[in-house]
Design a protein around this motif. Structure first.
Motif, PDB file in Angstrom:
ATOM      1  N   ILE A  62       1.665   6.856  -9.055  1.00 34.91           N
ATOM      2  CA  ILE A  62       1.195   6.681  -7.685  1.00 34.91           C
ATOM      3  C   ILE A  62       0.385   7.909  -7.290  1.00 34.91           C
ATOM      4  O   ILE A  62       0.867   9.047  -7.422  1.00 34.91           O
ATOM      5  CB  ILE A  62       2.397   6.502  -6.734  1.00 34.91           C
ATOM      6  CG1 ILE A  62       3.303   5.375  -7.235  1.00 34.91           C
ATOM      7  CG2 ILE A  62       1.924   6.242  -5.313  1.00 34.91           C
ATOM      8  CD1 ILE A  62       4.716   5.437  -6.719  1.00 34.91           C
ATOM      9  N   ASP A  63      -0.834   7.680  -6.806  1.00 31.25           N
ATOM     10  CA  ASP A  63      -1.702   8.798  -6.438  1.00 31.25           C
ATOM     11  C   ASP A  63      -1.720   8.994  -4.922  1.00 31.25           C
ATOM     12  O   ASP A  63      -1.812   8.017  -4.178  1.00 31.25           O
ATOM     13  CB  ASP A  63      -3.128   8.551  -6.936  1.00 31.25           C
ATOM     14  CG  ASP A  63      -3.991   9.766  -6.702  1.00 31.25           C
ATOM     15  OD1 ASP A  63      -3.907  10.701  -7.517  1.00 31.25           O
ATOM     16  OD2 ASP A  63      -4.705   9.798  -5.679  1.00 31.25           O
ATOM     17  N   PRO A  64      -1.662  10.252  -4.451  1.00 29.55           N
ATOM     18  CA  PRO A  64      -1.572  10.500  -3.014  1.00 29.55           C
ATOM     19  C   PRO A  64      -2.900  10.466  -2.253  1.00 29.55           C
ATOM     20  O   PRO A  64      -2.900  10.473  -1.024  1.00 29.55           O
ATOM     21  CB  PRO A  64      -0.972  11.909  -2.949  1.00 29.55           C
ATOM     22  CG  PRO A  64      -1.496  12.578  -4.172  1.00 29.55           C
ATOM     23  CD  PRO A  64      -1.506  11.484  -5.224  1.00 29.55           C
ATOM     24  N   HIS A  65      -4.037  10.431  -2.948  1.00 31.60           N
ATOM     25  CA  HIS A  65      -5.331  10.498  -2.258  1.00 31.60           C
ATOM     26  C   HIS A  65      -5.538   9.320  -1.307  1.00 31.60           C
ATOM     27  O   HIS A  65      -5.225   8.187  -1.652  1.00 31.60           O
ATOM     28  CB  HIS A  65      -6.480  10.507  -3.272  1.00 31.60           C
ATOM     29  CG  HIS A  65      -6.592  11.766  -4.053  1.00 31.60           C
ATOM     30  ND1 HIS A  65      -6.067  11.899  -5.313  1.00 31.60           N
ATOM     31  CD2 HIS A  65      -7.170  12.946  -3.746  1.00 31.60           C
ATOM     32  CE1 HIS A  65      -6.321  13.107  -5.761  1.00 31.60           C
ATOM     33  NE2 HIS A  65      -6.982  13.768  -4.832  1.00 31.60           N
ATOM     34  N   THR A  66      -6.090   9.612  -0.140  1.00 34.73           N
ATOM     35  CA  THR A  66      -6.464   8.548   0.783  1.00 34.73           C
ATOM     36  C   THR A  66      -7.896   8.094   0.506  1.00 34.73           C
ATOM     37  O   THR A  66      -8.261   6.981   0.861  1.00 34.73           O
ATOM     38  CB  THR A  66      -6.325   9.001   2.250  1.00 34.73           C
ATOM     39  OG1 THR A  66      -7.086  10.203   2.436  1.00 34.73           O
ATOM     40  CG2 THR A  66      -4.866   9.250   2.598  1.00 34.73           C
ATOM     41  N   ASP A  67      -8.690   8.937  -0.121  1.00 34.78           N
ATOM     42  CA  ASP A  67     -10.041   8.579  -0.529  1.00 34.78           C
ATOM     43  C   ASP A  67      -9.957   7.708  -1.782  1.00 34.78           C
ATOM     44  O   ASP A  67      -9.386   8.121  -2.797  1.00 34.78           O
ATOM     45  CB  ASP A  67     -10.844   9.858  -0.808  1.00 34.78           C
ATOM     46  CG  ASP A  67     -12.227   9.557  -1.320  1.00 34.78           C
ATOM     47  OD1 ASP A  67     -12.416   9.588  -2.557  1.00 34.78           O
ATOM     48  OD2 ASP A  67     -13.114   9.276  -0.495  1.00 34.78           O
ATOM     49  N   VAL A  68     -10.499   6.507  -1.710  1.00 31.79           N
ATOM     50  CA  VAL A  68     -10.364   5.533  -2.804  1.00 31.79           C
ATOM     51  C   VAL A  68     -10.964   6.063  -4.104  1.00 31.79           C
ATOM     52  O   VAL A  68     -10.351   5.959  -5.166  1.00 31.79           O
ATOM     53  CB  VAL A  68     -11.003   4.180  -2.411  1.00 31.79           C
ATOM     54  CG1 VAL A  68     -11.000   3.217  -3.585  1.00 31.79           C
ATOM     55  CG2 VAL A  68     -10.269   3.578  -1.230  1.00 31.79           C
ATOM     56  N   ALA A  69     -12.154   6.640  -4.039  1.00 29.89           N
ATOM     57  CA  ALA A  69     -12.809   7.136  -5.252  1.00 29.89           C
ATOM     58  C   ALA A  69     -11.991   8.252  -5.901  1.00 29.89           C
ATOM     59  O   ALA A  69     -11.829   8.278  -7.130  1.00 29.89           O
ATOM     60  CB  ALA A  69     -14.222   7.615  -4.937  1.00 29.89           C
ATOM     61  N   ALA A  70     -11.458   9.161  -5.099  1.00 32.46           N
ATOM     62  CA  ALA A  70     -10.643  10.244  -5.636  1.00 32.46           C
ATOM     63  C   ALA A  70      -9.364   9.705  -6.272  1.00 32.46           C
ATOM     64  O   ALA A  70      -8.941  10.162  -7.339  1.00 32.46           O
ATOM     65  CB  ALA A  70     -10.305  11.256  -4.538  1.00 32.46           C
ATOM     66  N   GLN A 103       3.192   0.528  -1.730  1.00 29.36           N
ATOM     67  CA  GLN A 103       3.199   0.814  -0.308  1.00 29.36           C
ATOM     68  C   GLN A 103       1.744   0.987   0.114  1.00 29.36           C
ATOM     69  O   GLN A 103       0.969   0.058  -0.041  1.00 29.36           O
ATOM     70  CB  GLN A 103       4.125   1.983   0.007  1.00 29.36           C
ATOM     71  CG  GLN A 103       5.571   1.627  -0.312  1.00 29.36           C
ATOM     72  CD  GLN A 103       6.540   2.787  -0.236  1.00 29.36           C
ATOM     73  OE1 GLN A 103       6.225   3.870   0.233  1.00 29.36           O
ATOM     74  NE2 GLN A 103       7.737   2.542  -0.721  1.00 29.36           N
ATOM     75  N   ASP A 104       1.318   2.134   0.585  1.00 33.42           N
ATOM     76  CA  ASP A 104      -0.091   2.290   0.986  1.00 33.42           C
ATOM     77  C   ASP A 104      -0.913   3.071  -0.023  1.00 33.42           C
ATOM     78  O   ASP A 104      -2.056   3.432   0.254  1.00 33.42           O
ATOM     79  CB  ASP A 104      -0.170   2.992   2.344  1.00 33.42           C
ATOM     80  CG  ASP A 104       0.368   2.136   3.475  1.00 33.42           C
ATOM     81  OD1 ASP A 104       0.277   0.898   3.367  1.00 33.42           O
ATOM     82  OD2 ASP A 104       0.885   2.701   4.456  1.00 33.42           O
ATOM     83  N   PHE A 105      -0.355   3.339  -1.189  1.00 31.15           N
ATOM     84  CA  PHE A 105      -1.004   4.194  -2.177  1.00 31.15           C
ATOM     85  C   PHE A 105      -1.530   3.395  -3.363  1.00 31.15           C
ATOM     86  O   PHE A 105      -0.922   2.413  -3.788  1.00 31.15           O
ATOM     87  CB  PHE A 105      -0.011   5.247  -2.698  1.00 31.15           C
ATOM     88  CG  PHE A 105       0.549   6.136  -1.635  1.00 31.15           C
ATOM     89  CD1 PHE A 105      -0.190   7.195  -1.132  1.00 31.15           C
ATOM     90  CD2 PHE A 105       1.819   5.913  -1.126  1.00 31.15           C
ATOM     91  CE1 PHE A 105       0.325   8.020  -0.147  1.00 31.15           C
ATOM     92  CE2 PHE A 105       2.348   6.737  -0.146  1.00 31.15           C
ATOM     93  CZ  PHE A 105       1.599   7.794   0.351  1.00 31.15           C
ATOM     94  N   ARG A 106      -2.636   3.855  -3.925  1.00 34.14           N
ATOM     95  CA  ARG A 106      -3.151   3.257  -5.164  1.00 34.14           C
ATOM     96  C   ARG A 106      -2.262   3.696  -6.316  1.00 34.14           C
ATOM     97  O   ARG A 106      -1.792   4.828  -6.353  1.00 34.14           O
ATOM     98  CB  ARG A 106      -4.592   3.681  -5.405  1.00 34.14           C
ATOM     99  CG  ARG A 106      -5.496   3.176  -4.302  1.00 34.14           C
ATOM    100  CD  ARG A 106      -6.943   3.150  -4.689  1.00 34.14           C
ATOM    101  NE  ARG A 106      -7.700   2.521  -3.626  1.00 34.14           N
ATOM    102  CZ  ARG A 106      -7.924   1.217  -3.540  1.00 34.14           C
ATOM    103  NH1 ARG A 106      -7.474   0.414  -4.452  1.00 34.14           N
ATOM    104  NH2 ARG A 106      -8.612   0.725  -2.532  1.00 34.14           N
ATOM    105  N   ALA A 107      -2.051   2.769  -7.252  1.00 39.83           N
ATOM    106  CA  ALA A 107      -1.092   3.040  -8.320  1.00 39.83           C
ATOM    107  C   ALA A 107      -1.358   2.150  -9.521  1.00 39.83           C
ATOM    108  O   ALA A 107      -2.148   1.208  -9.451  1.00 39.83           O
ATOM    109  CB  ALA A 107       0.329   2.784  -7.802  1.00 39.83           C
TER     110      ALA A 107
END
Length: 120
Positions: A62-70, A103-107
């Motif tokens: 799970i990545d914490p970035h809110t920026d989609v590209a990052a 949840q709200d994170f990209r993973a």
């Protein structure tokens, strides 16, 4: 320890030190670093092995970035790192890795099987 906790503990030395390994399902309100969450889904007898079990797990990176590209860039590298780490854990076989929203994170969700033997 349980198979779930054993798997999480086996991953810790194989992953970057800055990552957080979580050995149970939980809400992630705030996340500052990449997290690897281990969740056991099913236990059944192992094929052809008396006294052994096969556990089915979901392991999330799970990545914490809110920026989609990052987040996408971090996950591209991170999922490979995690898969190679899983390849290094004895009696574990991963079957697929699928991009998801946790949840709200990209993973990525990795499905795997782990085989255990009775501990006396």
């Amino acid at each position: 320890m349980s198979a779930r906790k054993d798997l999480a503990a086996a991953l810790v030395p194989l992953l970057p030190k800055k990552w957080q390994v979580i050995d149970h399902d939980r809400n992630l309100d705030k996340l500052a670093v990449i997290a690897v969450l281990v969740s056991q889904r099913r236990i059944e007898p192992a094929p052809n092995a008396q006294g052994s079990h096969k556990g089915t797990f979901r392991v999330f990176i799970i990545d914490p970035h809110t920026d989609v590209a990052a987040a996408e860039d971090a996950l591209d590298d991170g999922v490979d790192t995690l898969l190679y780490a899983l390849d290094g854990v004895q009696a574990v076989r991963w079957t697929n890795a699928e991009k998801v929203i946790y949840q709200d994170f990209r993973a990525y969700q990795i499905t795997l099987e782990a085989f255990t033997e009775r501990k006396d």
